[in-house]
Each structure stands twice: as structure tokens, then as C-alpha cells.
Scaffold this motif. Structure first.
Motif, PDB file in Angstrom:
ATOM      1  N   GLY A  77       2.278   7.491  19.349  1.00  0.00           N
ATOM      2  CA  GLY A  77       1.478   6.550  19.479  1.00  0.00           C
ATOM      3  C   GLY A  77       2.494   5.241  20.634  1.00  0.00           C
ATOM      4  O   GLY A  77       3.515   5.051  20.543  1.00  0.00           O
ATOM      5  N   TYR A  78       2.191   4.719  21.605  1.00  0.00           N
ATOM      6  CA  TYR A  78       3.130   3.303  22.202  1.00  0.00           C
ATOM      7  C   TYR A  78       2.128   2.074  22.709  1.00  0.00           C
ATOM      8  O   TYR A  78       1.010   2.820  22.909  1.00  0.00           O
ATOM      9  CB  TYR A  78       3.465   4.120  23.037  1.00  0.00           C
ATOM     10  N   ILE A  79       3.272   0.869  22.924  1.00  0.00           N
ATOM     11  CA  ILE A  79       2.511   0.251  22.811  1.00  0.00           C
ATOM     12  C   ILE A  79       3.148  -0.477  23.892  1.00  0.00           C
ATOM     13  O   ILE A  79       4.633  -0.566  23.292  1.00  0.00           O
ATOM     14  CB  ILE A  79       2.184  -0.875  22.251  1.00  0.00           C
ATOM     15  N   ILE A  80       3.566  -1.024  24.752  1.00  0.00           N
ATOM     16  CA  ILE A  80       4.050  -1.732  25.643  1.00  0.00           C
ATOM     17  C   ILE A  80       3.979  -3.157  26.459  1.00  0.00           C
ATOM     18  O   ILE A  80       2.329  -3.270  26.711  1.00  0.00           O
ATOM     19  CB  ILE A  80       4.474  -1.121  27.154  1.00  0.00           C
ATOM     20  N   PHE A  81       4.656  -4.633  26.451  1.00  0.00           N
ATOM     21  CA  PHE A  81       4.282  -6.215  26.585  1.00  0.00           C
ATOM     22  C   PHE A  81       6.002  -6.222  27.211  1.00  0.00           C
ATOM     23  O   PHE A  81       6.727  -5.857  27.077  1.00  0.00           O
ATOM     24  CB  PHE A  81       3.844  -6.552  25.715  1.00  0.00           C
ATOM     25  N   ASN A  82       5.364  -7.292  28.123  1.00  0.00           N
ATOM     26  CA  ASN A  82       6.605  -7.507  28.590  1.00  0.00           C
ATOM     27  C   ASN A  82       7.173  -9.447  27.036  1.00  0.00           C
ATOM     28  O   ASN A  82       6.455  -9.905  26.410  1.00  0.00           O
ATOM     29  CB  ASN A  82       6.336  -8.780  29.473  1.00  0.00           C
ATOM     30  N   TYR A  85       7.315   0.223  22.710  1.00  0.00           N
ATOM     31  CA  TYR A  85       7.613   0.343  20.598  1.00  0.00           C
ATOM     32  C   TYR A  85       6.676   2.255  20.779  1.00  0.00           C
ATOM     33  O   TYR A  85       5.578   2.062  21.411  1.00  0.00           O
ATOM     34  CB  TYR A  85       6.342  -0.661  20.382  1.00  0.00           C
ATOM     35  N   LYS A  86       7.289   2.374  20.087  1.00  0.00           N
ATOM     36  CA  LYS A  86       6.967   3.883  19.305  1.00  0.00           C
ATOM     37  C   LYS A  86       6.535   3.823  18.524  1.00  0.00           C
ATOM     38  O   LYS A  86       7.249   3.642  17.195  1.00  0.00           O
ATOM     39  CB  LYS A  86       8.143   5.210  19.737  1.00  0.00           C
TER      40      LYS A  86
END
Length: 475
Positions: free
Chosen positions: A382-387, A415-416
Motif C-alpha cells: 500500500g502507498y500514500i503520498i502527500f507534500n 510512504y510504502k
């Protein structure tokens, strides 16, 4: 990455990975639909501007985006529009998938003048390209209708369902393998406290009547909301109910917490309901990270992992009041991966501090497209992306994160999450100095599971000189 172009601050930005691997970028501004088509190497193939006068006489402030799809070699947009007298109109706009050229537009629904705006939803069956328009037909909320269209956009039938009890709402709509699933609720009057009975209406394309399934479960009507996701791998619907609590009252700050205390898995194969609690896994994870007051997050959304599991994503929010304004601060993210029985298999808490809130603006450009996040599931994790800013990336464990107050200082962080462990990295490399970096627009990101590709808009900030690139990321 594509060559750079000017940062398109106004407008609603959408990306669509086409079936041939090309990417369509659309920016719906107050004046035009701006369309660019890119190939798989980021080369721009075409650019078009479609004035809104070609398909509507309404301002975009009276319009709501309703969906973006590729159907029969066309880019298809759906837009809801409210006309005078609360007349609800649904329009379908067709653009050529190779060039972005405007082909045609069609009004496919017009609800007569009412005293209330009636809800309308559009779903597309990915397996067939068929579409369904689903809407409440009367202000008493006792009747709803489904209108079907084939992949050539020809009408393919309509069916109406009328009930004896007032429908409060339909909560979830799924169009999967030729079957429409509409999960809804109505008031159950026999209870002393007002409760709602959950129901499921199913309709196969070509049939002339809905089948009604009593899910034999009730929920309090004072809940603050409901989130649902359909998992195509298991053909089940994961339902999470939210309830509000108040913490940290006072003039200098107040935090609102929603606790998801009920979860239901509705099996769309046999219509059975399994109820499960959330458990304390996120709280335990937060305490293990040194967050001494545990985890208290707002339920944000539920995502299908494409396997026999779902992901529940929560976010901590704080509201701060001053004499002149209200500021919303977004805090840590919590992710719980649950199997088909509701058991939490993996739990993660991601530290995140932002001083511009979701849906709140300190100026008109500080909106969800910059300060949001994007969660998705790839085959490996699962992955999540933010600044975020470099100070938070390099901070020592146990130290409090800095608030992100301006997006120009931030960078896209990936983030992995796999097997209970989290690794993070700069998605586009570490910044060369504090005045430079590469931040993303999470609100425009789209993941294509078929070829494991993520498309996004990335902004390269070189000491104030900003250029936007379409970035194609292979994981």
C-alpha cells in the motif's frame, strides 16, 4: 516527465490514463475545458481549449463534476448543473481520446422544478463500458430510478423502484459485471429511538424490476456519516459508520473526533451481513511511536485493496478559532488493513502536520489539490503520498513535526506500507536547498493497476521559478 508548463492555479484538474497508455490531462476552468494528451514518455501530443459555451450556458459555479471515463474511444465527462427553480440537469460531454477535440454534448437528465435539489449519481461498469444514471425522483424520497446506456451511449432501459416508507438516503451505488447494487436506508418507526433499516436493491441489466434484500441490520439515525467501498475481488461492500465526540474544548482550540464504532461487511453474493468492531490497533501503533495520547482520527475513507482486504484511512483534525478566522490543522494519518472478516491485519500511523485544512482556504489556491493525500494499493504494498517539508523528513524519532504552512517549501513524499512496516522516500529526489523542491498535486493523481503506473502533476520549484510536469511513475 513531460516538458514543463505554467502552473495552472485556477480550475479543477483531472488525469485519466487511457487504454492505450496515453494520459489525458483536463483542467476545467471558469471559461474552458483545457485538454492535453501525453504519450507514455511524457511527450505532448495535442492541446485543445473547449469553451463552455459549446456545451452549456451556465456558469461553472453552478456546476458539479460528476465523473471522468474513457468509453468507446472517447473521453467522457459528466456534469451536474442547477438551473433556476432548482431544476437539476445532468450533461454528458464527449471529447476525442486521441486529440481532446470536442465531439458533442448531450443532456441526459432534467428533473423538473422542485423545492429541493434531488441527488443524482452516475456509475460506469468497467467491464462493459455501460453507464447508469441513478436518481431520486420525488421530494418525498419514496421513489428512485435507474436509467441505463450501452457503450455506444444509446438508451438501454430504465427501471423505477417505489417504496412505502420514506427513503432517507442511498449510501452506496455499485455497477459491477452487469448488475446494479443500490444500498439505502429508511426510517424504522417501531423503535423508541429513531433508527434506520439498511436495505439493498439489485438490478441486472435487461430486467424490469429491482430485487429488494433486507440486510436485517439497523443503525442509529444520528450517526455523522457513512463510508462504503465495493471490493470486486470478493464482491462485498465494506461499510463504516461514524459517530462524533468532542475533545479539548475552549477558545484557543477544539478538536472534533469521529469514532468508527460500527463496521459491516455486506456480501453481495448471498446478501449476508457480518458486523465487526474497529479494534485498538491504531491506538497501540501510535503509542508505540511515542504519541502519548494515542490515536484519535476522523474517518476519511475506505479503499479496496483489490484482494481479500480493505483499507480504512483516518485523519486527525483540529479546529482553531481566532477573532477573525478559523484554521483547520490536519494531523497524523491512520491506516488499518482489514481482511474480509473485518480483522485488522496491518496497522500504520503516518506522522503528518498541515496548517491548511481540508476544504478550508487561507487563499483561493490553498485547496485540496495541494494539501490532500493520495492512497492506493499496488501488487506489492500500500502507498500514500502527500507534500511535506524537509524538516519533517529528517526529524529525529519522538520529536514533534513542524506544521506545513506553505506548499512552496514542500516536497512529494512517498510512504510504502507492507507487512506492518513503513518506509518513506522523496518521490522526485531530495531538494537541493530550502528554496527548491518538487511538490505534487494529490487531488489530480490516478493509479492504473493494470500496468502499475501512477500519473500525477508535479511542480518543480527552483527558487520561485515554478514549472508543472506530467509525471508517470512506475512502481
Amino acid at each position: 516527465m513531460s516538458p514543463g508548463f505554467e502552473e495552472p492555479e485556477p480550475g479543477t484538474k483531472k488525469l485519466l490514463i487511457l487504454k492505450n497508455g496515453n494520459v489525458a490531462y483536463l483542467n476545467i476552468t471558469p471559461d474552458n475545458i483545457e485538454t492535453k494528451i501525453f504519450d507514455m514518455q511524457g511527450k505532448q501530443l495535442s492541446m485543445r481549449k473547449v469553451p463552455h459555451s459549446q456545451w452549456t450556458d451556465r456558469k461553472m459555479s453552478a456546476s458539479t463534476f460528476g465523473g471522468l471515463y474513457e468509453i468507446n474511444n472517447e473521453i467522457v465527462l459528466f456534469y451536474h448543473q442547477t438551473h433556476r427553480g432548482n431544476v437539476e440537469v445532468l450533461k454528458r460531454i464527449h471529447l476525442d481520446a486521441a486529440t481532446g477535440k470536442f465531439n458533442r454534448a448531450k443532456e441526459i437528465l432534467r428533473l423538473g422544478e422542485t423545492s429541493a435539489i434531488l441527488p443524482v449519481a452516475v456509475k460506469v461498469d468497467e467491464a462493459t463500458g455501460h453507464q447508469v444514471v441513478f436518481y431520486i425522483t420525488d421530494t418525498d424520497y419514496k421513489s428512485f430510478k435507474a436509467q441505463f446506456y450501452d457503450d455506444q451511449f444509446n438508451p438501454a432501459g430504465e427501471v423505477t423502484l417505489t417504496t412505502q416508507d420514506s427513503i432517507l438516503d442511498y449510501h452506496n451505488l455499485v455497477f459491477h459485471n452487469g448488475t446494479l447494487y443500490a444500498q439505502y436506508s429508511y426510517k424504522l418507526r417501531k423503535w423508541k429511538e429513531e433508527r434506520m433499516e439498511l436495505m439493498l436493491a439489485t438490478l441486472k441489466e435487461g430486467d424490469n424490476a429491482f430485487e429488494i434484500h433486507d440486510l436485517k441490520t439497523t443503525v442509529p439515525s444520528d450517526m455523522n456519516g457513512m463510508k462504503m467501498v465495493h471490493n470486486p475481488a470478493t464482491n462485498t461492500c465494506h461499510t463504516v459508520l461514524m459517530y462524533e465526540e468532542r475533545r479539548k474544548g475552549g477558545f484557543n482550540g477544539r478538536e472534533t473526533v469521529y469514532s468508527s464504532i460500527e463496521q459491516k461487511y455486506v456480501n453481495y453474493n448471498n446478501f449476508e451481513v457480518v458486523e465487526k468492531g474497529m479494534g485498538g490497533e491504531l491506538n497501540s501503533k501510535a503509542l508505540g511511536m511515542g504519541i502519548t495520547d494515542g490515536y484519535h482520527g476522523v474517518l476519511e475513507n475506505v479503499f479496496s485493496t483489490g484482494k481479500n482486504a480493505n483499507a480504512v484511512v483516518c485523519e486527525e483534525l483540529s479546529y482553531y478559532y481566532t477573532k477573525s478566522a478559523t484554521e483547520t490543522r490536519a494531523g497524523n494519518l491512520g491506516i488499518a488493513i482489514q481482511d474480509e472478516t473485518g480483522k485488522v491485519k496491518e496497522a500504520y500511523v503516518i506522522e503528518r502536520m498541515q496548517a491548511s485544512g481540508r476544504g478550508f482556504m487561507r487563499n483561493r489556491f490553498e485547496i485540496e489539490q495541494y494539501f490532500g493525500y493520495y492512497y492506493f494499493n499496488a501488487p506489492d504494498a500500500g502507498y500514500i503520498i502527500f507534500n511535506d517539508i524537509p524538516e519533517n523528513f529528517d526529524k529525529e524519532p519522538g520529536k514533534k513535526a513542524h506544521y506545513v504552512t506553505t506548499i512552496s517549501d514542500a516536497n512529494a513524499i512517498l510512504y510504502k506500507m507492507v507487512n506492518g512496516k513503513v518506509t518513506k522516500s522523496y518521490l522526485f529526489g531530495a531538494p537541493k536547498d530550502k528554496r527548491s523542491g518538487n511538490y505534487a498535486m494529490p487531488g489530480s493523481m490516478v493509479y492504473n493497476a493494470k500496468d502499475n503506473t501512477l500519473a500525477m502533476l508535479m511542480v518543480n520549484n527552483d527558487r520561485g521559478d515554478k514549472k508543472v510536469h506530467l509525471a508517470l511513475v512506475q512502481l
